[in-house]
Design a protein around this motif. Structure first.
Motif, mmCIF file in Angstrom:
data_model
loop_
_atom_site.group_PDB
_atom_site.id
_atom_site.type_symbol
_atom_site.label_atom_id
_atom_site.label_comp_id
_atom_site.label_asym_id
_atom_site.label_seq_id
_atom_site.Cartn_x
_atom_site.Cartn_y
_atom_site.Cartn_z
ATOM 1 N N UNK A 30 0.862 -1.178 0.000
ATOM 2 C CA UNK A 30 0.000 0.000 0.000
ATOM 3 C C UNK A 30 0.901 1.231 0.000
ATOM 4 N N UNK A 31 0.874 1.992 -1.088
ATOM 5 C CA UNK A 31 1.659 3.215 -1.195
ATOM 6 C C UNK A 31 0.763 4.369 -0.759
ATOM 7 N N UNK A 61 -0.252 -0.650 -4.569
ATOM 8 C CA UNK A 61 -1.638 -0.210 -4.464
ATOM 9 C C UNK A 61 -1.635 1.214 -3.912
ATOM 10 N N UNK A 62 -1.747 2.224 -4.781
ATOM 11 C CA UNK A 62 -1.683 3.623 -4.365
ATOM 12 C C UNK A 62 -2.972 4.033 -3.665
ATOM 13 N N UNK A 77 -5.122 -1.962 8.800
ATOM 14 C CA UNK A 77 -6.227 -2.921 8.924
ATOM 15 C C UNK A 77 -5.866 -4.310 8.396
ATOM 16 N N UNK A 78 -4.759 -4.426 7.702
ATOM 17 C CA UNK A 78 -4.400 -5.684 7.048
ATOM 18 C C UNK A 78 -3.909 -6.725 8.051
ATOM 19 N N UNK A 79 -4.002 -7.979 7.655
ATOM 20 C CA UNK A 79 -3.479 -9.065 8.483
ATOM 21 C C UNK A 79 -1.967 -8.959 8.589
ATOM 22 N N UNK A 80 -1.440 -9.294 9.751
ATOM 23 C CA UNK A 80 0.001 -9.224 9.988
ATOM 24 C C UNK A 80 0.658 -10.536 9.567
ATOM 25 N N UNK A 81 0.580 -10.812 8.266
ATOM 26 C CA UNK A 81 1.084 -12.092 7.761
ATOM 27 C C UNK A 81 2.200 -11.937 6.738
ATOM 28 N N UNK A 82 2.679 -10.698 6.533
ATOM 29 C CA UNK A 82 3.759 -10.475 5.583
ATOM 30 C C UNK A 82 3.303 -10.269 4.163
ATOM 31 N N UNK A 83 1.991 -10.273 3.906
ATOM 32 C CA UNK A 83 1.494 -10.143 2.543
ATOM 33 C C UNK A 83 0.872 -8.771 2.251
ATOM 34 N N UNK A 84 0.870 -7.893 3.243
ATOM 35 C CA UNK A 84 0.520 -6.492 3.021
ATOM 36 C C UNK A 84 1.561 -5.628 3.710
ATOM 37 N N UNK A 85 2.145 -4.706 2.954
ATOM 38 C CA UNK A 85 3.157 -3.789 3.469
ATOM 39 C C UNK A 85 2.689 -2.359 3.238
ATOM 40 N N UNK A 86 3.394 -1.435 3.839
ATOM 41 C CA UNK A 86 3.108 -0.012 3.683
ATOM 42 C C UNK A 86 4.365 0.705 3.242
ATOM 43 N N UNK A 87 4.245 1.529 2.193
ATOM 44 C CA UNK A 87 5.322 2.423 1.780
ATOM 45 C C UNK A 87 4.843 3.852 1.995
ATOM 46 N N UNK A 251 5.539 -2.920 7.949
ATOM 47 C CA UNK A 251 4.595 -4.041 7.968
ATOM 48 C C UNK A 251 3.679 -3.882 9.171
ATOM 49 N N UNK A 252 2.464 -4.418 9.112
ATOM 50 C CA UNK A 252 1.592 -4.372 10.294
ATOM 51 C C UNK A 252 2.263 -5.034 11.492
ATOM 52 N N UNK A 253 2.074 -4.436 12.664
ATOM 53 C CA UNK A 253 2.659 -5.008 13.879
ATOM 54 C C UNK A 253 2.175 -6.438 14.073
ATOM 55 N N UNK A 254 3.081 -7.262 14.508
ATOM 56 C CA UNK A 254 2.767 -8.670 14.687
ATOM 57 C C UNK A 254 3.191 -9.533 13.518
ATOM 58 N N UNK A 255 3.681 -8.909 12.441
ATOM 59 C CA UNK A 255 4.203 -9.679 11.312
ATOM 60 C C UNK A 255 5.369 -10.534 11.798
ATOM 61 N N UNK A 256 5.394 -11.822 11.468
ATOM 62 C CA UNK A 256 6.453 -12.699 11.975
ATOM 63 C C UNK A 256 7.858 -12.175 11.666
ATOM 64 N N UNK A 257 8.766 -12.269 12.622
ATOM 65 C CA UNK A 257 10.134 -11.776 12.416
ATOM 66 C C UNK A 257 10.817 -12.380 11.198
ATOM 67 N N UNK A 258 10.520 -13.651 10.905
ATOM 68 C CA UNK A 258 11.167 -14.266 9.736
ATOM 69 C C UNK A 258 10.687 -13.630 8.439
#
Length: 318
Positions: A30-31, A61-62, A77-87, A251-258
């Motif tokens: 998400x840009x 995704x602007x 609002x995104x799940x903290x699963x590593x598949x949504x990021x923020x720029x 990344x959303x908080x809670x995203x796995x460290x790996x």
């Protein structure tokens, strides 16, 4: 700053992850700013080599508007699963200081991945503006206090804060015009709706080269190699003047460290790509590739600086 020598060490430092574990589907970034600006451009540049490194598409995704807070809320609002990021840019630090009723707290909603780039800002006027230099612009402002207008692409973002710094040191006043993003602010100054302002490099550099904007100064300590005839603000009577905009990946908080480690590894590899480096050099942007801890420290430093500026200027929440 990322260097070619540092790349192997950084790559080796990242935890070894199984190729089939993460990621196994496309990653959305998400840009939080419109396309073509100082956040979108470097993010778009690194997305292609990041996709190659990760083996999955990195899709932008602007979601621009409200000083980046619309996109930031979407990513929060995104799940903290590593598949949504923020720029986003530095507005993520200052938005909670000035925008009321944000549906998220940037300090708790996100975790750092890496700062992508650092870049100075260009002080520009339209090509036919009567000010041919910074001194002339300041003289015009002193003769008509508060009558000149200056633009920004978001309240208390990098361009806004840099302009406030300059006006404070110069002892001038002007009227602030806040736009939704960089493209709108540039259109405003080119159309004569505003007089001056600091712009991000992807927006301003091509227009300066085409003669559609006039650059009066750059906020870096040295002149840019891509625009060697443009003097620094510092050398025009403001020693030590230096500000830079930052584009960072969260990344959303809670995203796995790996996942964070793998994403950081991908950023480092992308910023070492020769095509990316060449394009960033043309734009005058510096690759960073900081670790999450380094990025967190840099954002904390900016938060202190911005809070002091907001208090000094008496800015109020909107």
């Amino acid at each position: 700053m990322l260097t070619r020598r540092s790349l192997p060490a950084l790559l080796l430092a990242a935890p070894a992850l199984a190729q089939d574990s993460y990621p196994n589907r496309p990653i959305r970034v998400v840009v939080a700013w419109p396309a073509g600006g100082g956040v979108d451009t470097p993010t778009r540049l690194v997305s292609v080599p990041m996709s190659r490194f990760l083996g999955q598409p990195v899709v932008l995704d602007n979601r621009g508007g409200a000083s980046g807070s619309i996109g930031e809320a979407e990513a929060a609002r995104a799940a903290a699963d590593g598949y949504t990021l923020l720029a986003t840019g530095l507005g993520i630090v200052t938005n909670p200081m000035l925008l009321r009723n944000l549906p998220y707290d940037p300090q708790t909603a996100f975790t750092p991945v890496s700062q992508l780039t650092s870049a100075p800002l260009l002080l520009v006027v339209r090509a036919d503006h009567p000010a041919q230099s910074l001194d002339q612009l300041l003289d015009l402002a002193r003769k008509a206090p508060g009558q000149l207008t200056y633009f920004s692409s978001g309240i208390v973002g990098g361009p806004h804060m840099t302009c406030v710094m300059l006006m404070r040191r110069a002892g001038i006043t002007a009227t602030h015009v806040n736009y939704r993003g960089g493209s709108q602010s540039i259109a405003g100054v080119m159309g004569g709706d505003t007089d001056f302002g600091f712009s991000t490099l992807p927006q301003a550099v091509p227009l300066v080269r085409e003669g559609k904007l006039r650059a009066l100064g750059v906020s870096s300590p040295q002149r840019m190699s891509s625009l060697p005839d443009v003097p620094t603000i510092a050398e025009q009577g403001f020693p030590g003047f230096e500000r830079a905009e930052a584009t960072s990946l969260w990344a959303p908080s809670g995203t796995p460290p790996e996942c964070i480690a793998r994403l950081h590894q991908a950023v480092v590899a992308a910023l070492a790509d020769p095509d990316v480096l060449a394009r960033l050099e043309v734009l005058g942007m510096t690759p960073v590739g900081s670790t999450p801890a380094e990025m967190a420290a840099a954002m904390a430093e900016y938060r202190s600086f911005a809070a002091a500026m907001i208090r000094a200027e008496g800015l109020r929440q909107e």
